[in-house]
Motif scaffolding. Structure first.
Motif, PDB file in Angstrom:
ATOM      1  N   PHE A  18       0.759  -1.164   0.017  1.00 50.80           N
ATOM      2  CA  PHE A  18       0.046  -0.228  -0.054  1.00 50.80           C
ATOM      3  C   PHE A  18       0.901   1.326  -0.048  1.00 50.80           C
ATOM      4  N   PHE A  19       0.099   2.462  -0.167  1.00 49.22           N
ATOM      5  CA  PHE A  19       0.940   3.697  -0.381  1.00 49.22           C
ATOM      6  C   PHE A  19       1.562   4.075  -1.481  1.00 49.22           C
ATOM      7  N   GLN A  20       1.047   3.140  -2.494  1.00 50.41           N
ATOM      8  CA  GLN A  20       1.886   3.241  -3.969  1.00 50.41           C
ATOM      9  C   GLN A  20       2.254   4.712  -4.180  1.00 50.41           C
ATOM     10  N   GLY A  21       3.584   5.022  -4.652  1.00 50.22           N
ATOM     11  CA  GLY A  21       4.040   6.164  -5.165  1.00 50.22           C
ATOM     12  C   GLY A  21       4.349   7.431  -4.118  1.00 50.22           C
ATOM     13  N   TRP A  22       4.086   6.906  -2.659  1.00 44.03           N
ATOM     14  CA  TRP A  22       4.197   7.931  -1.622  1.00 44.03           C
ATOM     15  C   TRP A  22       6.006   7.756  -1.492  1.00 44.03           C
ATOM     16  N   PRO A  23       6.308   9.014  -1.363  1.00 49.86           N
ATOM     17  CA  PRO A  23       7.943   8.914  -1.218  1.00 49.86           C
ATOM     18  C   PRO A  23       8.467   8.472   0.053  1.00 49.86           C
ATOM     19  N   ASN A  24       7.691   8.760   1.229  1.00 51.55           N
ATOM     20  CA  ASN A  24       7.997   8.123   2.672  1.00 51.55           C
ATOM     21  C   ASN A  24       6.920   7.557   3.306  1.00 51.55           C
ATOM     22  N   PRO A  25       6.599   6.232   2.535  1.00 51.44           N
ATOM     23  CA  PRO A  25       5.252   5.505   3.167  1.00 51.44           C
ATOM     24  C   PRO A  25       5.258   4.924   4.635  1.00 51.44           C
ATOM     25  N   PRO A  26       4.233   5.042   5.123  1.00 48.92           N
ATOM     26  CA  PRO A  26       3.940   4.361   6.464  1.00 48.92           C
ATOM     27  C   PRO A  26       4.325   2.768   6.160  1.00 48.92           C
ATOM     28  N   SER A  27       4.917   2.117   7.403  1.00 52.29           N
ATOM     29  CA  SER A  27       5.299   0.877   7.429  1.00 52.29           C
ATOM     30  C   SER A  27       3.989   0.184   7.620  1.00 52.29           C
ATOM     31  N   PRO A  28       4.056  -1.148   7.427  1.00 50.93           N
ATOM     32  CA  PRO A  28       2.741  -2.067   7.496  1.00 50.93           C
ATOM     33  C   PRO A  28       2.088  -1.790   9.182  1.00 50.93           C
ATOM     34  N   GLU A  29       3.289  -1.834   9.647  1.00 51.61           N
ATOM     35  CA  GLU A  29       2.890  -1.799  11.165  1.00 51.61           C
ATOM     36  C   GLU A  29       2.000  -0.336  11.483  1.00 51.61           C
ATOM     37  N   THR A  30       2.670   0.660  11.031  1.00 53.24           N
ATOM     38  CA  THR A  30       1.960   2.070  10.966  1.00 53.24           C
ATOM     39  C   THR A  30       0.562   2.158  10.323  1.00 53.24           C
ATOM     40  N   HIS A  31       0.620   1.367   9.406  1.00 58.77           N
ATOM     41  CA  HIS A  31      -0.606   1.212   8.427  1.00 58.77           C
ATOM     42  C   HIS A  31      -1.663   0.620   9.517  1.00 58.77           C
ATOM     43  N   LEU A  32      -1.407  -0.638  10.339  1.00 63.33           N
ATOM     44  CA  LEU A  32      -2.404  -1.099  11.172  1.00 63.33           C
ATOM     45  C   LEU A  32      -2.687  -0.385  12.319  1.00 63.33           C
ATOM     46  N   LYS A  33      -1.572   0.554  12.560  1.00 65.46           N
ATOM     47  CA  LYS A  33      -2.054   1.389  13.832  1.00 65.46           C
ATOM     48  C   LYS A  33      -2.978   2.679  13.203  1.00 65.46           C
ATOM     49  N   LEU A  34      -2.972   3.220  12.100  1.00 64.31           N
ATOM     50  CA  LEU A  34      -3.992   4.063  11.800  1.00 64.31           C
ATOM     51  C   LEU A  34      -5.239   3.518  11.309  1.00 64.31           C
ATOM     52  N   LEU A  35      -5.455   2.276  10.967  1.00 66.93           N
ATOM     53  CA  LEU A  35      -6.644   1.583  10.779  1.00 66.93           C
ATOM     54  C   LEU A  35      -7.100   1.438  12.167  1.00 66.93           C
ATOM     55  N   LYS A  36      -6.456   0.852  13.231  1.00 67.07           N
ATOM     56  CA  LYS A  36      -7.040   0.741  14.438  1.00 67.07           C
ATOM     57  C   LYS A  36      -7.735   2.010  15.098  1.00 67.07           C
ATOM     58  N   ASN A  37      -6.804   3.156  14.897  1.00 65.19           N
ATOM     59  CA  ASN A  37      -6.968   4.436  15.386  1.00 65.19           C
ATOM     60  C   ASN A  37      -8.279   5.352  14.440  1.00 65.19           C
ATOM     61  N   SER A  38      -8.631   4.786  13.606  1.00 62.31           N
ATOM     62  CA  SER A  38      -9.617   5.399  12.793  1.00 62.31           C
ATOM     63  C   SER A  38     -11.164   5.080  13.402  1.00 62.31           C
ATOM     64  N   ASP A  39     -11.884   5.935  13.208  1.00 62.03           N
ATOM     65  CA  ASP A  39     -13.567   5.676  13.912  1.00 62.03           C
ATOM     66  C   ASP A  39     -14.147   4.510  12.993  1.00 62.03           C
ATOM     67  N   HIS A  40     -13.811   4.635  11.507  1.00 61.87           N
ATOM     68  CA  HIS A  40     -14.579   3.484  10.819  1.00 61.87           C
ATOM     69  C   HIS A  40     -13.747   2.968   9.789  1.00 61.87           C
ATOM     70  N   VAL A  41     -13.659   1.739   9.629  1.00 59.17           N
ATOM     71  CA  VAL A  41     -12.885   1.302   8.447  1.00 59.17           C
ATOM     72  C   VAL A  41     -13.519   0.186   7.677  1.00 59.17           C
ATOM     73  N   PHE A  42     -13.310   0.164   6.451  1.00 65.22           N
ATOM     74  CA  PHE A  42     -13.817  -1.210   5.635  1.00 65.22           C
ATOM     75  C   PHE A  42     -12.534  -1.676   5.052  1.00 65.22           C
ATOM     76  N   ILE A  43     -12.368  -3.047   4.975  1.00 67.89           N
ATOM     77  CA  ILE A  43     -11.161  -3.837   4.333  1.00 67.89           C
ATOM     78  C   ILE A  43     -11.670  -4.913   3.430  1.00 67.89           C
ATOM     79  N   ALA A  44     -10.989  -4.973   2.385  1.00 68.37           N
ATOM     80  CA  ALA A  44     -11.328  -5.834   1.372  1.00 68.37           C
ATOM     81  C   ALA A  44     -10.191  -6.876   1.379  1.00 68.37           C
ATOM     82  N   LEU A  45     -10.426  -8.209   1.508  1.00 72.48           N
ATOM     83  CA  LEU A  45      -9.355  -9.193   1.736  1.00 72.48           C
ATOM     84  C   LEU A  45      -9.485 -10.351   0.480  1.00 72.48           C
ATOM     85  N   ASP A  46      -8.380 -10.823  -0.026  1.00 68.50           N
ATOM     86  CA  ASP A  46      -8.326 -11.642  -0.895  1.00 68.50           C
ATOM     87  C   ASP A  46      -7.445 -12.676  -0.507  1.00 68.50           C
ATOM     88  N   ASN A  47      -7.985 -13.998  -0.441  1.00 72.71           N
ATOM     89  CA  ASN A  47      -6.869 -14.928   0.319  1.00 72.71           C
ATOM     90  C   ASN A  47      -6.294 -14.733   1.558  1.00 72.71           C
TER      91      ASN A  47
END
Ligand SMILES: CC(C)(COP(=O)(O)OP(=O)(O)OC[C@H]1O[C@@H](n2cnc3c(N)ncnc32)[C@H](O)[C@@H]1OP(=O)(O)O)[C@@H](O)C(=O)NCCC(=O)NCCS
Length: 132
Positions: A18-47
């Motif tokens: 994720f964060f395609q094209g971002w010069p200084n992207p969040p790590s997967p750990e930080t990505h998970l943190k921002l998902l947990k800290n958001s008020d609402h999320v929806f996530i699409a999973l494949d396999n």
């Protein structure tokens, strides 16, 4: 494809690419943190891999903001972004205002959900883009 509305059972290894094209992207750990800290999320999973996500923050009274929506390049143009937006807009349907900011190239996509162009102002501190 499966969809879920909370990140509680996710691990960082499911959040790759994720964060395609971002010069200084969040790590997967930080990505998970921002998902947990958001008020609402929806996530699409494949396999059991996350292939798309959307977040919203809200005062639960009048206003909500949608900061992030992304579908992995391998899974774009399969209506996953549309499904994520529709689920989030439904979740936020009782609020007075729902705002987001996007590049001009995305205006057509968001207009297809009935969103209208507004004037936005913002600030970006690229040294803080990774969130770390
Ligand atoms: C924007 C993004 C989330 C769209 O996700 P996607 O899963 O590829 O989009 P979908 O397949 O759900 O597209 C839904 C519909 O919107 C249309 N659409 C997509 N982009 C469009 C655009 N710029 N203008 C008009 N229509 C657009 C699609 O053609 C499709 O129409 P259809 O229902 O008639 O077939 C995805 O391209 C992405 O992650 N891009 C990179 C990150 C990004 O730009 N995020 C948004 C930041 S504001």
């Amino acid at each position: 494809m499966t969809y879920q509305d909370n990140p509680d059972n996710l691990t960082p290894d499911q959040l790759q690419g994720f964060f395609q094209g971002w010069p200084n992207p969040p790590s997967p750990e930080t990505h998970l943190k921002l998902l947990k800290n958001s008020d609402h999320v929806f996530i699409a999973l494949d396999n059991n891999q996350v292939v798309g996500f959307i977040t919203a923050i809200t005062d639960h009274t009048l206003c909500a903001y949608i900061p992030l929506l992304e579908v992995l390049p391998s899974h774009q143009k399969q209506h996953i972004g549309k499904e994520l937006m529709q689920r989030m807009l439904k979740k936020l349907e009782d609020l007075y205002m729902v705002d987001l900011v996007c590049d001009p190239v995305r205006v057509g996509f968001y207009a297809s959900f009935g969103l209208k162009p507004l004037t936005a102002l913002g600030r970006r501190n690229y040294e803080r883009q990774s969130g770390e």
